[in-house]
Write an enzyme that holds these catalytic residues in place. Structure first.
Site, PDB file in Angstrom:
ATOM      1  N   CYS A 110       0.848  -1.289   0.220  1.00 57.30           N
ATOM      2  CA  CYS A 110      -0.374   0.615  -0.487  1.00 57.30           C
ATOM      3  C   CYS A 110       1.006   1.221   0.134  1.00 57.30           C
ATOM      4  O   CYS A 110       2.212   1.454   0.669  1.00 57.30           O
ATOM      5  CB  CYS A 110      -1.298   0.292   1.426  1.00 57.30           C
ATOM      6  SG  CYS A 110      -2.376   1.604   1.263  1.00 57.30           S
ATOM      7  N   HIS A 153      -9.065  -3.900  -2.467  1.00 56.45           N
ATOM      8  CA  HIS A 153      -8.341  -2.685  -1.214  1.00 56.45           C
ATOM      9  C   HIS A 153      -8.017  -1.630  -1.030  1.00 56.45           C
ATOM     10  O   HIS A 153      -8.678  -0.602  -0.319  1.00 56.45           O
ATOM     11  CB  HIS A 153      -6.724  -3.237  -2.306  1.00 56.45           C
ATOM     12  CG  HIS A 153      -6.095  -2.538  -1.019  1.00 56.45           C
ATOM     13  ND1 HIS A 153      -4.650  -3.149  -0.415  1.00 56.45           N
ATOM     14  CD2 HIS A 153      -5.202  -0.984  -1.243  1.00 56.45           C
ATOM     15  CE1 HIS A 153      -3.866  -2.616  -0.158  1.00 56.45           C
ATOM     16  NE2 HIS A 153      -3.795  -0.566  -0.382  1.00 56.45           N
ATOM     17  N   GLU A 154      -8.780  -0.862  -2.325  1.00 55.76           N
ATOM     18  CA  GLU A 154      -8.791   1.019  -3.017  1.00 55.76           C
ATOM     19  C   GLU A 154     -10.584   0.471  -1.504  1.00 55.76           C
ATOM     20  O   GLU A 154     -10.368   2.249  -1.105  1.00 55.76           O
ATOM     21  CB  GLU A 154      -8.786   0.919  -3.200  1.00 55.76           C
ATOM     22  CG  GLU A 154      -7.381   0.938  -4.582  1.00 55.76           C
ATOM     23  CD  GLU A 154      -6.792   1.656  -3.837  1.00 55.76           C
ATOM     24  OE1 GLU A 154      -6.410   1.847  -2.996  1.00 55.76           O
ATOM     25  OE2 GLU A 154      -5.587   0.584  -3.862  1.00 55.76           O
ATOM     26  N   HIS A 157      -9.966   1.090   1.714  1.00 51.67           N
ATOM     27  CA  HIS A 157      -9.710   2.228   1.920  1.00 51.67           C
ATOM     28  C   HIS A 157     -11.357   3.314   2.685  1.00 51.67           C
ATOM     29  O   HIS A 157     -10.987   4.286   2.982  1.00 51.67           O
ATOM     30  CB  HIS A 157      -9.279   3.075   1.218  1.00 51.67           C
ATOM     31  CG  HIS A 157      -7.155   2.715   1.482  1.00 51.67           C
ATOM     32  ND1 HIS A 157      -7.043   2.956   3.070  1.00 51.67           N
ATOM     33  CD2 HIS A 157      -6.715   2.469  -0.110  1.00 51.67           C
ATOM     34  CE1 HIS A 157      -4.995   2.581   2.290  1.00 51.67           C
ATOM     35  NE2 HIS A 157      -5.751   2.143   0.926  1.00 51.67           N
TER      36      HIS A 157
END
Ligand code: ZN
Length: 182
Positions: A110, A153-154, A157
């Site tokens: 990341c 993953h994004e 966030h």
């Protein structure tokens, strides 16, 4: 002139906050920022530029990593050597996913985490993501394997989740067979 983005480090508590839905129209300033993100992510995956500008390779970035708590993500996917697809999704949602799980072989990285973290991050092998482009047109994207991992993953966030939160501390590594059974 190429100006590097100011990406927040994991120690910054902003990364743990929940981002708000973005509203339309998206400002010109934010659209420019998206262009800048695409450029930096693309450069970071081309050795020559990565070296020149001292960029760590990254395929995605979410707005909160720049301190902006809005639900906008950008992914630059190298689908063939030297060829990139850009995905910009405003207010992304995972509307369906495979039961089958996978994990990136070498674990995940990341741009906000400036250290190696060992361990497999279980992700859905396939996801369908809906959302909007920067002009408010609806999007529907089917992603598999690495691209599916990148979307998960994004989107994490946007909910204040970092990839290592999902590593099983008691059993950080799985065989490919084991992970598909999670
Ligand atoms: Zn990240």
């Amino acid at each position: 002139m190429f100006k590097k983005l100011n990406i927040l480090d994991e120690k910054d508590k902003t990364l743990r906050k929940i981002s708000k839905e973005a509203t339309f129209p998206i400002s010109e300033k934010e659209k420019d920022l998206v262009d800048q993100i695409i450029k930096e992510l693309t450069y970071s995956q081309i050795e020559e530029y990565a070296e020149k500008y001292d960029l760590r390779p990254g395929t995605g970035l979410a707005f909160p990593q720049l301190g902006i708590l809005k639900r906008i993500i950008v992914i630059v996917d190298e689908y063939e050597p030297g060829k990139f697809n850009n995905y910009v999704v405003v207010n992304p949602n995972i509307v369906s996913y495979s039961e089958e799980m996978i994990a990136a072989d070498v674990g995940e990285g990341c741009l906000s985490v400036n250290r190696e973290v060992d361990g497999h991050v279980p992700r859905h092998a396939r996801v369908t993501v809906t959302g909007f482009d920067l002009d408010g047109n609806p999007l529907r994207i089917r992603a598999r394997e690495e691209l599916s991992i990148a979307f998960q993953h994004e989107i994490d966030h946007l909910d204040g989740i970092l990839f290592y939160d999902r590593i099983n501390k008691k059993k950080p590594f799985f065989t490919e067979y084991e992970i598909r059974l999670i």
